[in-house]
Motif scaffolding. Structure first.
Motif, PDB file in Angstrom:
ATOM      1  N   ALA A 285       2.752  27.034 -14.595  1.00  0.00           N
ATOM      2  CA  ALA A 285       1.964  26.729 -15.976  1.00  0.00           C
ATOM      3  C   ALA A 285       0.412  26.526 -15.676  1.00  0.00           C
ATOM      4  O   ALA A 285       0.115  26.295 -14.449  1.00  0.00           O
ATOM      5  N   LEU A 286      -0.469  26.826 -16.648  1.00  0.00           N
ATOM      6  CA  LEU A 286      -1.729  26.957 -16.315  1.00  0.00           C
ATOM      7  C   LEU A 286      -2.483  25.877 -17.646  1.00  0.00           C
ATOM      8  O   LEU A 286      -2.129  26.513 -18.866  1.00  0.00           O
ATOM      9  N   THR A 287      -3.208  25.113 -17.481  1.00  0.00           N
ATOM     10  CA  THR A 287      -3.655  24.563 -18.923  1.00  0.00           C
ATOM     11  C   THR A 287      -5.408  24.744 -18.492  1.00  0.00           C
ATOM     12  O   THR A 287      -6.110  24.262 -17.746  1.00  0.00           O
ATOM     13  N   SER A 288      -5.967  25.395 -19.658  1.00  0.00           N
ATOM     14  CA  SER A 288      -7.223  25.949 -19.355  1.00  0.00           C
ATOM     15  C   SER A 288      -7.607  26.551 -20.780  1.00  0.00           C
ATOM     16  O   SER A 288      -6.989  26.847 -21.681  1.00  0.00           O
ATOM     17  N   GLU A 289      -8.876  26.663 -21.083  1.00  0.00           N
ATOM     18  CA  GLU A 289      -9.683  27.441 -21.893  1.00  0.00           C
ATOM     19  C   GLU A 289      -9.778  29.010 -21.332  1.00  0.00           C
ATOM     20  O   GLU A 289      -9.608  29.109 -20.291  1.00  0.00           O
ATOM     21  N   ILE A 290      -9.514  29.932 -22.124  1.00  0.00           N
ATOM     22  CA  ILE A 290      -9.734  31.443 -21.819  1.00  0.00           C
ATOM     23  C   ILE A 290     -10.587  32.304 -22.720  1.00  0.00           C
ATOM     24  O   ILE A 290     -10.574  31.912 -23.789  1.00  0.00           O
ATOM     25  N   TRP A 291     -11.459  33.070 -22.100  1.00  0.00           N
ATOM     26  CA  TRP A 291     -12.394  33.868 -22.483  1.00  0.00           C
ATOM     27  C   TRP A 291     -12.326  35.405 -22.140  1.00  0.00           C
ATOM     28  O   TRP A 291     -11.975  35.394 -21.058  1.00  0.00           O
TER      29      TRP A 291
END
Length: 212
Positions: free
Chosen positions: A115-121
């Motif tokens: 899993a990954l917790t982040s903003e994405i652009w």
């Protein structure tokens, strides 16, 4: 083979008709009287000398493309140069540039291996090199509706930024773009006018990395 589909709405844009030659405007010296004559077909006057247009476009992602970016792209420009074969057909070329962008808020994204917790652009840039043919229905009319087909080689850049990491893919792809539009001169003798059109862009690709 998948398709990236983009519906592009070109807003009112400037179109310039190249100036007439001096002999086209000459008045015979042996006839000093003014006589009424039939109006010249629009393609004989406005389009036949060739046209150049600058176009601003708003584009809507459709099909597979909307899975990557769903928001409309408001940064679209096109430069188009056309010449006339006859009263109904024009041929020419164009170069364009289109940009799309979407931001996803911070979230935990679950994958098969973790899993990954982040903003994405997500970013998408497209530069098409187009060959164009257009058919005009009413060569004698003041307002000129037309249909057209664009065949292009398109340079595409897809970028995803996850936190401080950036993933890019650069490709050249083949595209077909049918269009529907209208040319509206600014007066009977004006060299300037307006152009409005709607395009439906099909970009064919076969890159596994683009699957969503």
């Amino acid at each position: 083979m998948k398709k990236l589909i983009i519906a592009s709405i070109a807003l009112i844009m400037g179109i310039y008709s190249f100036p007439a030659q001096a002999q086209d405007l000459a008045v015979p010296e042996d006839n000093m009287s003014i006589e009424a004559s039939a109006p010249e077909a629009l393609t004989n006057r406005f389009l036949r000398r060739g046209t150049f247009s600058f176009q601003y476009s708003v584009s809507l992602p459709l099909g597979d493309f909307s899975d990557f970016i769903s928001k409309p792209g408001t940064r679209g420009f096109n430069f188009e140069l056309m010449g006339v074969l006859n009263d109904n057909l024009t041929v020419g070329g164009a170069v364009g540039w289109y940009a799309f962008y979407e931001h996803y808020d911070r979230h935990t994204y679950v994958f098969e291996d973790g899993a990954l917790t982040s903003e994405i652009w997500n970013y998408y840039y497209s530069l098409p090199l187009r060959a164009i043919v257009q058919y005009y229905f009413m060569p004698d009319a003041k307002v000129q509706p037309f249909v057209g087909l664009n065949i292009s080689a398109t340079y595409n850049q897809r970028e995803t930024q996850v936190g401080s990491f950036s993933f890019n893919q650069l490709t050249w792809d083949f595209a077909l773009t049918p269009e529907l539009g209208v040319v509206i001169p600014f007066g009977e003798l004006s060299d300037w006018g307006a152009l409005a059109k709607v395009r439906y862009n099909y970009t064919f690709y076969n890159h596994d990395q683009w699957s969503n």
